[in-house]
Enzyme design. Sequence first.
Site, PDB file in Angstrom:
ATOM      1  N   ASP A 108       0.826  -1.206   0.000  1.00 31.20           N
ATOM      2  CA  ASP A 108       0.000   0.000   0.000  1.00 31.20           C
ATOM      3  C   ASP A 108       0.863   1.260   0.000  1.00 31.20           C
ATOM      4  OD1 ASP A 108       0.913  -0.533   2.559  1.00 31.20           O
ATOM      5  OD2 ASP A 108      -1.049  -0.740   3.462  1.00 31.20           O
ATOM      6  N   ASN A 119      -7.629  -1.824  14.116  1.00 36.01           N
ATOM      7  CA  ASN A 119      -9.034  -2.054  13.734  1.00 36.01           C
ATOM      8  C   ASN A 119      -9.173  -3.283  12.838  1.00 36.01           C
ATOM      9  OD1 ASN A 119      -7.961  -1.227  11.335  1.00 36.01           O
ATOM     10  ND2 ASN A 119      -9.203   0.620  11.109  1.00 36.01           N
ATOM     11  N   HIS A 151      -7.411  -3.863  10.059  1.00 35.65           N
ATOM     12  CA  HIS A 151      -7.109  -3.689   8.625  1.00 35.65           C
ATOM     13  C   HIS A 151      -5.868  -4.488   8.235  1.00 35.65           C
ATOM     14  CE1 HIS A 151      -4.625   0.294   9.319  1.00 35.65           C
ATOM     15  NE2 HIS A 151      -3.828  -0.745   9.376  1.00 35.65           N
ATOM     16  N   GLU A 208      -9.716  -1.126   5.218  1.00 31.98           N
ATOM     17  CA  GLU A 208     -10.310  -0.773   6.499  1.00 31.98           C
ATOM     18  C   GLU A 208     -11.590  -1.590   6.726  1.00 31.98           C
ATOM     19  OE1 GLU A 208      -8.336   0.834   8.280  1.00 31.98           O
ATOM     20  OE2 GLU A 208      -8.063   2.934   7.741  1.00 31.98           O
TER      21      GLU A 208
END
Length: 264
Positions: free
Chosen positions: A67, A136, A138, A143
């Site tokens: 990413d 979270n 991810h 996400e």
Amino acid sequence: MRLVVWKNEDEVAEAAAKLLSLSLQKRPSLVLGLAAGRTPLKLYQRLVHLYQKGKIDLSRATFFGLDEFWGLAADHPLSFAHYFEENLFGLLRINRSKVFLLDGKAKDIESHCHWYEKMIAACGGLDIQLLGIGLNGHIGFNEPGSSFTSRTRLVRLTAETIASQKPSFHQLGMKPPQLALTMGIATILKAKNILLLATGKTKATIIRRALEGPITPDVPASCLQGHPSVYIFLDEASSRGLTRKDFFQKGKNSNLETFEWPGE
Ligand code: F6R
């Protein structure tokens, strides 16, 4: 899913470096997907160390970054391109024509993402995708809520992820990026093998949700439960929330030499 719990983050890095170097010995032209972030830093240090001692050769390997922050050029000090340069590529001998990174300044986002997917396929697919995990859940910048069929694309980061980036961007007098380019969940799941690393007690809750909870886009990393070839390397701190102790192996009892990636 093979879950191995090591004593601390040094052991996690050591084991991951060993697994990757054994894989490189078997397949010198390995296609490796790389994650940025804090977690794999010690692994990269160890790979550089092994290279300096002449124990690994990455010159025939191909690399894909997972990413990139949207809006950052490759030479920006907080871009992932810069991270890989500083922590890996600039420190060992690689073939630069075999490095593929998402471009945070790409002019035509859609065709750039399409090109990335095409390049992964043209290289024969990812042999091993290395992953960290966000608080979270991810993976990459997929996400919560990301579709399991998603491919490389531009995504909006959650408030939580943006907040976690604030300190480093504030130091440069910048606001953290709100958007990022990321391989999709389906892109990641297409990798032949996956190695996820997690360390530290802050990851304990999300590790439990990802590995023992339901498979749901609410916890993107839970998709890994359905992948045929995943190694998860944890330290004791990040494994504390796990309840099904029989499902994992203690690092000291595992012999990495005998680990086989399926499909070999
Ligand atoms: C990084 C990435 C992220 C991180 C995750 C954990 O390329 O894709 O998913 O792996 O945010 O980050 P750290 O390792 O800094 O806790």
